[in-house]
Design a protein around this motif. Structure first.
Motif, short mmCIF file in Angstrom:
data_model
loop_
_atom_site.label_atom_id
_atom_site.label_comp_id
_atom_site.label_asym_id
_atom_site.label_seq_id
_atom_site.Cartn_x
_atom_site.Cartn_y
_atom_site.Cartn_z
N ASP A 127 -20.08 34.61 94.39
CA ASP A 127 -21.12 33.67 94.81
C ASP A 127 -22.49 34.34 94.77
O ASP A 127 -22.61 35.54 95.09
N SER B 215 -12.61 34.93 81.39
CA SER B 215 -12.36 34.76 82.82
C SER B 215 -12.50 36.12 83.50
O SER B 215 -12.25 37.16 82.90
N SER C 76 -11.79 38.13 87.41
CA SER C 76 -11.12 38.05 88.71
C SER C 76 -11.29 39.39 89.41
O SER C 76 -11.56 40.42 88.79
N ASP D 3 -9.74 40.84 101.98
CA ASP D 3 -9.09 39.59 101.52
C ASP D 3 -9.98 38.38 101.77
O ASP D 3 -10.00 37.43 100.97
N GLY D 4 -10.69 38.38 102.87
CA GLY D 4 -11.55 37.24 103.18
C GLY D 4 -12.75 37.11 102.27
O GLY D 4 -13.40 36.05 102.23
N ASP D 5 -13.11 38.22 101.54
CA ASP D 5 -14.28 38.19 100.66
C ASP D 5 -13.94 37.90 99.21
O ASP D 5 -14.86 37.72 98.39
N LEU D 6 -12.65 37.85 98.86
CA LEU D 6 -12.27 37.69 97.45
C LEU D 6 -12.75 36.36 96.89
O LEU D 6 -13.16 36.28 95.72
N GLU D 7 -12.70 35.28 97.71
CA GLU D 7 -13.09 33.97 97.20
C GLU D 7 -14.61 33.84 97.05
O GLU D 7 -15.08 32.97 96.33
N ARG D 8 -15.38 34.71 97.71
CA ARG D 8 -16.84 34.58 97.69
C ARG D 8 -17.52 35.70 96.89
O ARG D 8 -18.74 35.73 96.81
N SER E 53 -22.50 37.71 90.26
CA SER E 53 -22.69 36.30 89.90
C SER E 53 -23.16 36.18 88.46
O SER E 53 -22.68 35.34 87.69
#
Length: 505
Positions: free
Chosen positions: A448, A477, A479, A440-445, A465
């Motif tokens: 990158d 899009s 996700s 979960d902590g890696d989903l936003e990055r 990327s």
């Protein structure tokens, strides 16, 4: 603030004064007309009464004249004497009744009253002569009495005619007064109506319209039209309020402009800071990714030089060193190429592309890569998938990057699942592995640059990327999430070219 030249209080005071004065004038005028009408009605009643009395007086005097025609014999007939005495008494009472019976002033005209008095005196002279003759007073000649009575009869007839004419005149005056009063009352009502309409129009012009303009101005100001101002039409309290509103709008406009200037300056600072941070991240990533192959190249070069200096470099060993140097150099070139593709994407050719064949190409291109880990690929493409607008080579590169990423994240002997379907006016592409999934902590990055969860030296962190950049250029899009089988699930949405052309005229 300068005081208004003509305040609303004064204007409303003037309007109230007009509204009070007009009904007051109308009321006074109506009262005067009613009083005059009442006076004319009293005169009509009095003249009608006098006309009736005068008519009866003429009848009684004519009766006395008929009595006198009997001559001296009339005075010897007791019954005739009683009748004559009764007629004489009633005649005198009629003359007395001709005077106004009330204690108030006689409503008849003054000339009419004088004429009544003059004629009554003449009539009473004849009646006195008859009474004297009836009493047997010596020296009173019948002819003289008849002459006096005849004169009294003429005066009584004149009196009857005059009272009748006066009653008719009084009736005409009452009718004329009533018509005049009706006309005046109607005119007064019209004037009151016009004044009321004028007052309502003034109130609308002086109060309601400026208030509505203030309301509209406030709504426009709230809607962001900071350049809107209200026209000042009157120098009153509402005009002063409009001026204050315009001053407030000026202050708000200045504050807004100053705020926008500060926001723009702050935004530029944040953009510069973000760019510096991106440059820092990029530099750190480039340093990290390129240092590894450079370190291998340097290490192999130094080792080969030492062996050559000692003369102990075997051909096979030298080939191995040189092969490592060449491999690491190519890896460095691949990293720089991916960075260039990410930073300066080459212009692509856009066209309507049938999406289904792309997935078969992916199957063919990744077959051997998957076999190295005893993995297989399952592709499920909807038969009526349709086409997308874009560059076929770039879209194929996106699918290859996602499938290779799924291969690296999956387990040996696992399955990479690729699905494509339609969802309304869009196409949905999905690539799922059977690995441990994305934390979960890696989903936003996850998208990158240089971010990777792979072991050092295994990946560059640029594949996802680059895929995200290509998808964004195609108006789609992408996700990331957790799939139904527990692994990572990457989902892409594109607009369906055929369905979009049906909707767009």
């Amino acid at each position: 603030m300068r005081s208004p030249a003509l305040s609303l209080g004064r204007r409303f005071a003037g309007l109230v004064a007009v509204l009070v004065a007009v009904p007051a004038v109308v009321q006074v005028a109506v009262f005067m007309h009613v009083a005059a009408l009442n006076e004319d009605a009293d005169r009509l009643v009095e003249e009608t009464r006098e006309s009736a009395l005068a008519s009866r007086l003429v009848v009684r005097i004519e009766s006395l004249a008929s009595f006198l025609e009997s001559g001296e014999a009339a005075r010897t007939d007791a019954q005739l004497l009683r009748i004559a005495a009764s007629q004489l008494e009633q005649s005198r009472r009629a003359i007395e009744s001709l005077s106004f019976e009330s204690d108030e002033e006689d409503p008849s005209r003054e000339e009419h009253q004088l004429a009544e008095e003059r004629l009554s005196v003449a009539i009473e002279a004849g009646l006195d002569a008859v009474e004297t003759w009836l009493s047997g007073t010596p020296g009173v000649e019948l002819a003289e009495v008849e002459a006096l009575l005849e004169r009294g009869l003429r005066h009584a007839s004149v009196l009857a005619n005059e009272t009748y004419e006066e009653s008719q005149h009084a009736g005409a005056d009452v009718e004329r007064r009533a018509r005049a009063m009706f006309g005046y009352t109607l005119s007064a009502l019209i004037v009151v109506l016009l004044v009321s309409v004028a007052v309502s129009l003034l109130v609308r012009r002086l109060v309601l319209r400026p208030i509505r303009e203030l309301q509209s101005g406030a709504e426009r100001l709230r809607g962001g039209h900071l350049d809107h101002r209200i026209a000042i039409r009157n120098r009153d309290e509402i005009g002063a309020l409009a001026g204050a509103f315009n001053d407030m709008a000026d202050e708000i406009g200045k504050s807004h402009a100053e705020l926008e200037r500060k926001i723009e300056a702050r935004t530029l600072e944040l953009v510069r800071a973000a760019r510096l941070a991106d440059v820092g991240v990029l530099a750190a990533g480039v340093a990290h990714e390129i240092n590894n192959p450079l370190a291998s190249i340097a290490s192999c070069g130094e080792g080969l030089l030492r062996k050559m200096d000692r003369g102990s470099a075997e051909p096979e060993e030298a080939r191995e060193y040189l092969g490592t140097i060449v491999s690491e150099a190519y890896r460095t070139r691949d990293i720089t190429r991916r960075l260039l593709d990410l930073a300066r994407p080459a212009p692509s050719t856009s066209a309507a592309i049938d999406a289904a064949p792309l997935f078969e190409q992916v199957r063919a291109l990744t077959h051997h890569l998957l076999e190295q880990r005893r993995m297989r690929i399952e592709i499920d493409v909807e038969p009526s998938l349709g086409s997308v607008e874009g560059d076929a080579g770039e879209l194929l590169q996106v699918l290859l990057n996602l499938v290779i990423n799924a291969r690296d994240a999956g387990s040996d002997g696992g399955i990479v699942r690729v699905r494509a379907r339609t969802d309304g006016d869009a196409q949905v592409w999905e690539v799922e592995d059977d690995g441990e999934g994305i934390a979960d902590g890696d989903l936003e990055r996850i998208f990158d640059p240089f971010f990777t969860t792979k072991a050092p030296g295994v990946g560059t962190g640029l594949g996802l990327s680059l895929a995200a950049a290509i998808v964004d250029r195609h108006g789609g899009s992408i996700s990331a999430g957790r799939g139904p089988h527990g692994g990572a699930l990457l989902t892409i949405r594109f607009a369906d070219a055929a369905r979009q052309s049906e909707v767009t005229p």
